[in-house]
Motif scaffolding. Structure first.
Motif, short mmCIF file in Angstrom:
data_model
loop_
_atom_site.label_atom_id
_atom_site.label_comp_id
_atom_site.label_asym_id
_atom_site.label_seq_id
_atom_site.Cartn_x
_atom_site.Cartn_y
_atom_site.Cartn_z
N GLU A 75 42.90 70.68 -53.04
CA GLU A 75 43.44 69.18 -53.38
C GLU A 75 42.38 68.20 -53.07
O GLU A 75 41.74 68.45 -52.13
N ILE A 76 42.22 67.37 -53.98
CA ILE A 76 41.40 66.34 -53.96
C ILE A 76 41.97 65.14 -54.30
O ILE A 76 42.72 64.58 -54.85
N GLU A 77 41.03 63.78 -53.87
CA GLU A 77 41.21 62.45 -54.41
C GLU A 77 40.20 62.07 -55.21
O GLU A 77 39.10 62.42 -54.66
N ALA A 78 40.43 61.36 -56.01
CA ALA A 78 39.64 60.85 -57.27
C ALA A 78 39.95 59.44 -57.53
O ALA A 78 41.05 59.02 -57.71
N LYS A 79 38.71 58.81 -58.09
CA LYS A 79 39.00 57.53 -58.71
C LYS A 79 39.02 57.77 -60.21
O LYS A 79 38.09 58.37 -60.54
N VAL A 80 40.12 56.99 -60.75
CA VAL A 80 40.05 57.14 -62.31
C VAL A 80 38.86 56.08 -62.81
O VAL A 80 39.17 55.00 -62.56
N LEU A 81 37.90 56.66 -63.71
CA LEU A 81 37.22 55.75 -64.36
C LEU A 81 37.65 55.39 -65.76
O LEU A 81 37.30 54.36 -65.94
N GLU A 82 38.21 56.15 -66.30
CA GLU A 82 38.58 55.79 -67.67
C GLU A 82 39.94 56.68 -68.13
O GLU A 82 40.08 57.75 -67.59
N VAL A 83 40.85 56.03 -68.88
CA VAL A 83 42.08 56.64 -69.27
C VAL A 83 42.15 56.31 -70.82
O VAL A 83 41.94 55.51 -71.16
N ARG A 84 42.20 57.46 -71.61
CA ARG A 84 42.49 57.43 -73.03
C ARG A 84 43.61 58.68 -73.27
O ARG A 84 43.46 59.69 -73.86
N LEU A 85 44.84 57.92 -73.18
CA LEU A 85 46.11 58.76 -73.42
C LEU A 85 46.37 59.38 -74.49
O LEU A 85 46.59 60.60 -74.84
N ASP A 86 45.89 58.59 -75.55
CA ASP A 86 46.01 58.96 -76.87
C ASP A 86 45.05 60.23 -77.52
O ASP A 86 45.27 60.77 -78.27
N GLU A 87 44.01 60.18 -76.81
CA GLU A 87 43.19 61.30 -76.79
C GLU A 87 43.32 62.45 -75.81
O GLU A 87 42.52 63.38 -75.84
N HIS A 88 44.33 62.14 -74.94
CA HIS A 88 44.57 63.25 -73.96
C HIS A 88 43.35 63.48 -72.95
O HIS A 88 42.96 64.37 -72.52
N LYS A 89 42.72 62.19 -72.64
CA LYS A 89 41.18 62.38 -71.73
C LYS A 89 41.63 60.98 -70.64
O LYS A 89 41.87 60.25 -70.88
N ILE A 90 41.40 62.03 -69.21
CA ILE A 90 41.08 61.03 -68.18
C ILE A 90 39.87 61.33 -67.56
O ILE A 90 39.76 62.81 -67.20
N SER A 91 39.17 60.40 -67.19
CA SER A 91 37.61 60.81 -66.49
C SER A 91 37.99 60.37 -65.01
O SER A 91 38.40 59.28 -64.65
N LEU A 92 37.27 61.27 -64.17
CA LEU A 92 37.66 61.06 -62.69
C LEU A 92 35.99 61.14 -62.16
O LEU A 92 35.23 61.49 -62.63
N SER A 93 36.02 60.44 -60.73
CA SER A 93 34.96 60.51 -59.93
C SER A 93 35.48 60.85 -58.36
O SER A 93 36.06 59.92 -58.06
N THR A 94 34.80 61.61 -57.77
CA THR A 94 34.68 61.57 -56.27
C THR A 94 33.65 60.93 -55.75
O THR A 94 33.73 60.43 -54.88
N ARG A 95 32.56 60.95 -56.61
CA ARG A 95 31.34 60.19 -55.91
C ARG A 95 31.46 58.73 -55.74
O ARG A 95 31.13 58.09 -54.97
N VAL A 96 32.16 58.02 -56.84
CA VAL A 96 32.32 56.62 -56.78
C VAL A 96 33.41 56.39 -55.58
O VAL A 96 32.91 55.49 -54.60
N LEU A 97 34.21 57.06 -55.43
CA LEU A 97 35.09 56.96 -54.14
C LEU A 97 34.37 57.09 -52.93
O LEU A 97 34.33 56.52 -52.04
N GLU A 98 33.59 57.91 -52.79
CA GLU A 98 32.64 58.31 -51.52
C GLU A 98 31.77 57.32 -51.53
O GLU A 98 31.62 56.59 -50.02
N GLU A 99 31.18 56.79 -52.22
CA GLU A 99 30.35 55.47 -52.16
C GLU A 99 30.99 54.33 -51.89
O GLU A 99 30.56 53.59 -50.88
N GLU A 100 32.13 54.13 -52.27
CA GLU A 100 33.02 52.93 -51.83
C GLU A 100 33.33 53.06 -50.51
O GLU A 100 33.38 52.00 -49.63
N GLU A 101 33.80 54.22 -50.11
CA GLU A 101 34.19 54.50 -48.30
C GLU A 101 33.07 54.21 -47.72
O GLU A 101 33.08 53.81 -46.63
N GLY A 102 31.84 54.72 -48.14
CA GLY A 102 30.52 54.85 -47.51
C GLY A 102 30.06 53.22 -47.20
O GLY A 102 29.78 53.04 -46.12
N SER A 103 30.30 52.38 -48.26
CA SER A 103 29.87 51.20 -48.09
C SER A 103 30.73 50.19 -46.92
O SER A 103 30.35 49.46 -46.38
#
Length: 131
Positions: A75-103
Motif C-alpha cells: 500500500e502506498i500514497e501518491a500524488k496525482v499528476l494528471e487525470v485523463r479519464l476518457d483515455e483511462h489514464k492516471i499519472s501518479l508520483s511518490t517522488r513529488v510527494l516525498e519532495e513536498e514532505e521533505g521541504s
C-alpha cells in the motif's frame, strides 16, 4: 441468424466513469501496487481503476527497477499528476510527494532552531538604549 443482444451492464457506468469528479490532479491518493513493469508500477486506486507510477516518479534517486523500492501488494500514497479519464489514464508520483514532505520538514527544522535573533530581540534592545 438474426440475433438481438441485450446488455444491462453496458447501460450502467463503468469503473472509470464512476471516478468522474472523485479524483483530480494534485490529490493525494492511497492505492495498492498491482503490477511491477520495467517502466514503472500500476497502482490500483479503486476496483478496476489503475494509475501509472512511472519509474522516474518513484524515488528521488535513480533506480534501475521499480522492484528496488516497491513490491506487489504494497500500500502506498501518491500524488496525482494528471487525470485523463476518457483515455483511462492516471499519472501518479511518490517522488513529488516525498519532495513536498521533505521541504516542509526542512522548514520546520529551521524554525525550531534556537540560534539567531527575533524581531522582539531587536525591539527590546532599542527600548533599553533610549532610556
Amino acid at each position: 441468424t438474426e440475433k438481438v443482444k441485450l446488455s444491462i451492464k453496458e447501460t450502467q457506468p463503468g469503473p472509470w466513469q464512476q471516478m468522474e469528479g472523485k479524483i483530480e490532479a494534485g490529490d493525494i491518493v492511497k492505492g495498492r501496487v498491482r503490477r511491477l513493469v520495467q517502466f514503472g508500477a500500476f497502482i490500483e486506486l479503486a476496483p478496476q481503476v489503475e494509475g501509472l507510477l512511472h519509474i522516474s516518479q518513484i524515488a528521488n534517486r535513480h533506480i534501475g527497477s521499480p522492484s528496488e523500492v516497491l513490491e506487489e501488494g504494497q500500500e502506498i500514497e501518491a500524488k496525482v499528476l494528471e487525470v485523463r479519464l476518457d483515455e483511462h489514464k492516471i499519472s501518479l508520483s511518490t517522488r513529488v510527494l516525498e519532495e513536498e514532505e521533505g521541504s516542509s520538514e526542512d522548514y520546520s527544522d529551521y524554525s525550531n532552531q534556537s540560534e539567531g535573533f527575533s524581531v522582539a530581540d531587536l525591539t527590546e534592545d532599542d527600548s533599553e538604549t533610549k532610556e
